[in-house]
Design a protein around this motif. Structure first.
Motif, PDB file in Angstrom:
ATOM      1  N   LEU A 126      11.194  -3.514   3.166  1.00 28.02           N
ATOM      2  CA  LEU A 126       9.933  -2.940   2.679  1.00 28.02           C
ATOM      3  C   LEU A 126       9.930  -3.074   1.155  1.00 28.02           C
ATOM      4  N   SER A 127       8.786  -3.478   0.587  1.00 25.26           N
ATOM      5  CA  SER A 127       8.694  -3.599  -0.868  1.00 25.26           C
ATOM      6  C   SER A 127       8.587  -2.198  -1.476  1.00 25.26           C
ATOM      7  N   ASP A 128       8.857  -2.118  -2.776  1.00 23.70           N
ATOM      8  CA  ASP A 128       8.744  -0.826  -3.453  1.00 23.70           C
ATOM      9  C   ASP A 128       7.322  -0.294  -3.336  1.00 23.70           C
ATOM     10  N   GLN A 129       6.378  -1.252  -3.438  1.00 24.68           N
ATOM     11  CA  GLN A 129       4.965  -0.924  -3.285  1.00 24.68           C
ATOM     12  C   GLN A 129       4.704  -0.252  -1.935  1.00 24.68           C
ATOM     13  N   GLU A 130       5.288  -0.872  -0.869  1.00 24.86           N
ATOM     14  CA  GLU A 130       5.110  -0.336   0.471  1.00 24.86           C
ATOM     15  C   GLU A 130       5.768   1.039   0.606  1.00 24.86           C
ATOM     16  N   LYS A 131       6.983   1.128   0.056  1.00 25.00           N
ATOM     17  CA  LYS A 131       7.695   2.405   0.148  1.00 25.00           C
ATOM     18  C   LYS A 131       6.891   3.502  -0.540  1.00 25.00           C
ATOM     19  N   ALA A 132       6.266   3.144  -1.658  1.00 24.10           N
ATOM     20  CA  ALA A 132       5.456   4.125  -2.389  1.00 24.10           C
ATOM     21  C   ALA A 132       4.266   4.583  -1.551  1.00 24.10           C
ATOM     22  N   LYS A 133       3.779   3.688  -0.678  1.00 24.58           N
ATOM     23  CA  LYS A 133       2.648   4.054   0.187  1.00 24.58           C
ATOM     24  C   LYS A 133       3.119   4.670   1.510  1.00 24.58           C
ATOM     25  N   ASP A 134       4.417   5.131   1.567  1.00 23.35           N
ATOM     26  CA  ASP A 134       4.995   5.779   2.761  1.00 23.35           C
ATOM     27  C   ASP A 134       5.093   4.859   3.966  1.00 23.35           C
TER      28      ASP A 134
END
Lengths: 691, 691
Positions: A126-134
């Motif tokens: 999972l990208s950091d972007q994705e992780k940030a979006k839960d």
């Protein structure tokens, strides 16, 4: 004490006395009886000697249960504490792609965690972007309380683009069938009423009527249900009836008798059950026209991308679960096709199913486990004609179901069906036939002989194991040209929308363009570094940016990584090695091949030149190549209408010589040599100038 | 407004729109959906237009429900107010004979009212003695509150005496079968395990093994269930399997594959489903020995004594109800036979059923109504081989069920079965064959031709319509000699117990003795009056006292009335007239007949001389007569073991010419002439000297 047969890492003292296998406490606690002992389906006296294992007979080990809600459909399900979200989704019948069958390796099973308590395994997928979006991976996230999750919009699957479903294409198909001869014929009769001088029984009267139409009634069977409904059916419309008769191997059977002579049109189904996608044609059996068609993703994708993972899943859960998934897919598509045609399932009297050996076994709930164990044999190669009612397919329960026969565990009915359509086995020229789907099957031969093999190409060209890989559906990049100066790509997208990923033909274009435009080396490694505006480095891996976040539908960069290139090189290498070894086994070489027929779900724009550039197809005269689209559904359609083609199917299957590559050192050598772009031996690809 | 289709005496405005039939409120209120509309079984869109009928959609008309308890088994059932005790008994599955199907005419459905409120119709069929003991007729007594009743001891049916069930008899039968060839063969195979060099599918491997044993696998079918269980079955005992294969008309089918080569003995059933009684033989298919046998009363007797009443009952309630009654009878007998042999139902793989046309239709839930309507045709004459699972018979669900074919509505499979046993159709001598059961069927012919007819003899010789008539079971008077001086009878009783009634052979003896000893006139009227100690007058009717109350098991006089004699004279007259007319149709007479074969349930001691005396059998050389006992079960047994006999059954059925007597004036004339004892024309019976 011994190792649990399901969880070999656990030592346990519980044992199934019949099979002499150990089961851990986790297995004992499991509420799903199918999961309890993996041998259960073959174990009539399956039990656990709890006393021997020192477990109190009445002691129940109950687990806490939690609720999981899946948005946007708000499907709700209860699962025990510790279950993964993937397990919950499967239980809730929520479709999630899980290419790697829950190993945490593919990163496809993305969900957004809206609320609730979970335990997550760390993941680099999972990208950091994705992780940030839960975002979470469903297979790596375990329920610890009531949970609500949502399927991301970009994951919700769009309509598949299936080659050959237009009117023009199906009209061409229709032209290939000379005489329409369905398995189930509907014969209308006007019978003489009985009199004192003609007191034969109702059934004899019916048979006499059938005999006059040319039916061989001496071989006629009839089921009890038909006899039970016969008297009323014959009298309700004053001795006018319509009789459904099926011609089998050597006997006939009356499937049904209905009053009156005015029947709604009899319909047929041609069904292609692919590992990845399923296609259904609804056909008017009177004139052979395709009334409507539908396609969708095989719901079994929740159990892995390839047949091996599906078999493993069936071994664990029993084939019934996977059969239900495939049936749900098929029956939804049938409903869609019927509503498109304003027709009724009861009108469907003839069905032909084409699928690989594993798909056919799973659909029919037949044990598939021995397909993946040496000597890799199927349980059934040639199926009898079945009734829709016993298969679970949505149709008249008496409808006839013909399943395309398949010669081997890894060369199935879809290939036989493809040959019926391609037709080269009826002709002189030496032909190489390849179906690149989730596997890669090759056939070599002509009207005198046929050899076949499976080359384990893997699902890369269908999007499996490729970061932004996807099937040829809306949003897929299917054509790529890279500017030699700027190295910017010009993309063609299926459906002319913002891109969501890359399909098979797009990947071939990409690698070919990157190779010729010197973005990559012949070994598949990047020449450029992260400083180039089209390049990117993430988690220590370089990738080429196919589309920037602001150009895409989910506002993320679509990239093509070195790992992706490696996956595709493995696939194309296997295909090329397969060609080489099969020709060698026949004592031939590429120069003798007069035709190469390519079929599979690449998309409409498979560029043969570029496929030669990357070394997937041999470097021979380009006019010898022909791309056929989905030949499996086309062959199924032809067999649906024609008895000749149904008979031909059995003959093709029986006449093929299957070559097993699994222990072949020659195949390994050829495969290794083919892991360069286009090949280790550049002399084999004289027309490919990397410069 | 119109007449209710179930209760024609009632005018109603409710209508079934599909069949355009009226239904009364009583029918609408009925809770039994099968009773709701008598066309329901043939009506897929059956409904009542309640709105049109002015009935509120949601208005429910509920009836008061009452409890009925049946002693001695304490079976309990709820019925609506006004239901008859016979209806309650049928619902509670309590067996009651109701020869006349609830018309209040036979007086057989006796119950003792222990407590509760009922409404009784007056009846002359109960003696004052019985009325004093609270006897009621179940069909004439209607529930008005909770009720408890008891079946009188003398009514509880005893074991039937079935001819030909001894070891000696069955051993003789066994001798008639040359080669044992069951429909389902169990073939044991030891297969080679698959290897890389021999990678054929499991099913192909199995077929290869079968082919080596001589099976024609090109015609082999296989069901989906077998395929689903195949992989495990083949591996569980290391490629040793036992395969059940059935040979049909022209195709074969694999019915099952089980691991290992050590199977429990395969069993077969020969079943004779008579209108009155049912006989089951349990047979070891390896050597043909009859392991055990059981017989009992057909539970359908609750719906009347003869086939006409059964058909009427099926028209009213649907054939399913009658099928269930017959199945319950058969399955109880199978259980009895199995427990006698310590065997399991799963071992039963072959079944042959012999029964008249109505019995076969009802058992298979096939519409029988057209058998009793001109031109009297059955729905099915020749049945395909069915599977036990689809028939409801207790056996391996895959067991093959062969139903004896029958040529006409009133000459059925029981007669064909009887011929297989009697065998005269294979020989030269002209033979007259008669089966006196609940009907009377006659066959005339030899190896070149066969003519057949049904003579509506009625059930008198089986006890129906005769005051103390009963079947040849424990307590039945089966032999009578009357002292010429005292006119006292000397009785032989089945089972050497106190008499309970009189069976067929006893009745023939009685009439013959009474005629020769001048107790009755040739017209069947008594010469004696009530003053003789053996005579009695009750309700204005004279009768001969066969046994005084203190000699009988139920402490009541067993009498033989003028009405009884009249019933039997009608029966014997029909049989004799049948003989005469059939011979006449063939251009022959009695002098040309070389053999008379008699079969049916008279009991062991049928006295041919006495049957000639009363004019039932023709007055020809007594050595020409032969009594065969139950030929229907014997033929079923032979067909169970032999394919030759199963094939012969179809040939017999197809080669018989059926003569219909129903509109024949010649039959009526001959019948009328035969209503004297022995005959109007005494010259036809020169040896009968009444003196």
């Amino acid at each position: 004490m011994g190792k649990c047969s399901c969880h070999p890492e656990i030592e346990t003292s519980y044992i199934c006395m019949k099979h002499n296998v150990y089961l851990c406490e986790e297995c004992l606690k499991c509420r799903d009886p199918e999961l309890f002992c993996k041998f259960r389906s073959s174990c009539p006296i399956w039990f656990i000697d709890k006393k021997m294992a020192g477990l109190d007979e009445d002691k129940k080990i109950e687990k806490e249960m939690f609720k999981v809600i899946f948005e946007p459909d708000n499907k709700e399900v209860e699962v025990p504490k510790g279950a993964s979200l993937l397990e919950a989704a499967q239980k809730a019948d929520v479709h999630i792609n899980a290419s790697c069958n829950g190993k945490g390796a593919c990163g496809k099973c993305k969900l957004i965690l809206k609320s609730g308590s979970v335990k997550k395994e760390p993941t680099a997928l999972l990208s950091d972007q994705e992780k940030a979006k839960d975002y979470v991976l469903a297979c790596q996230t375990f329920v610890q309380g009531d949970v609500t999750v949502k399927t991301p919009d970009e994951i919700i699957e769009k309509k598949l683009k299936v080659a050959g479903m237009g009117k023009e294409a199906t009209d061409r198909l229709k032209g290939l069938v000379k005489n329409i001869e369905p398995m189930v014929k509907e014969i209308t009769l006007e019978l003489e009423p009985p009199t004192m001088d003609d007191p034969v029984s109702d059934l004899d009267r019916l048979n006499r009527g059938l005999k006059k139409t040319g039916c061989d009634v001496s071989k006629m069977n009839v089921g009890i249900k038909v006899m039970q409904e016969l008297a009323a059916a014959m009298r309700d419309e004053n001795w006018k009836v319509t009789v459904s008769v099926i011609r089998k191997k050597c006997s006939n059977e009356i499937l049904g008798v209905t009053p009156g002579n005015n029947r709604p049109a009899s319909l047929g189904l041609a069904i292609d059950v692919g590992t990845t996608s399923v296609v259904v044609y609804l056909v008017n059996m009177a004139d052979g026209s395709v009334i409507s068609a539908a396609s969708g993703h095989n719901k079994q994708a929740a159990c892995g991308d390839d047949v091996i993972n599906r078999i493993i899943c069936a071994e664990k859960n029993g084939p019934v679960k996977l059969s239900k998934m495939a049936l749900a897919t098929i029956n939804n598509l049938i409903s869609e096709a019927l509503s498109g045609a304003d027709a009724d399932a009861g009108q469907i009297k003839n069905i032909v199913i084409s699928g690989n050996t594993t798909m056919a076994h799973l659909l029919m709930k037949i044990e598939p486990r021995y397909i993946r164990r040496e000597p890799y044999i199927p349980c059934v190669s040639e199926f009898p004609i079945l009734k829709a009612g016993e298969t679970g397919i949505k149709a008249d329960p008496a409808a006839a179901v013909f399943i395309m026969p398949g010669p081997a565990g890894y060369v199935g009915g879809d290939i036989v069906s493809g040959l019926i359509y391609a037709g080269f086995h009826r002709e002189e020229p030496l032909t190489l036939f390849i179906d690149v789907g989730t596997n890669g099957e090759i056939v070599l031969g002509n009207k005198d002989w046929l050899m076949t093999a499976s080359c384990s190409a893997g699902p890369a060209f269908e999007g499996g194991g490729v970061r932004w890989g996807m099937r040829a559906e809306e949003g897929a990049v299917e054509k790529v040209v890279i500017d030699p100066e700027t190295l910017n790509p010009r993309l063609s997208i299926v459906g002319d929308v913002k891109p969501r990923g890359i399909c098979g033909s797009g990947m071939i274009d990409l690698i070919s363009e990157m190779l010729l435009k010197k973005i990559i080396e012949p070994n598949g490694k990047f020449r450029l570094d992260a400083s180039h505006p089209r390049m990117k480095k993430e988690n220590d891996e370089l990738s080429y940016i196919v589309a920037f976040a602001d150009e895409t539908s989910m506002e993320e960069d679509i990239v093509f990584t070195e790992t992706d290139i490696h996956s595709l090189v493995l696939s194309k290498g296997a295909i090329y090695a397969g060609f080489t070894v099969l020709l060698n086994q026949a004592g031939l070489d590429f120069s003798m091949v007069e035709r190469v027929i390519i079929t599979g779900g690449f998309g409409q724009f498979l560029d043969v030149d570029k496929a030669v550039n990357i070394g997937m197809l041999p470097d021979i005269d380009r006019s010898k190549f022909k791309y056929l689209g989905n030949s499996s559904i086309a062959g199924a359609y032809m067999a649906l209408l024609s008895d000749e083609y149904r008979q031909e199917a059995g003959k093709i299957s029986n006449s093929m010589t299957y070559i097993d590559f699994s222990g072949s050192s020659m195949f390994m050598d050829e495969f290794t040599s083919a892991l360069f772009l286009p090949h280790t031996n550049v002399e084999k690809f004289p027309s490919v100038k990397i410069g």
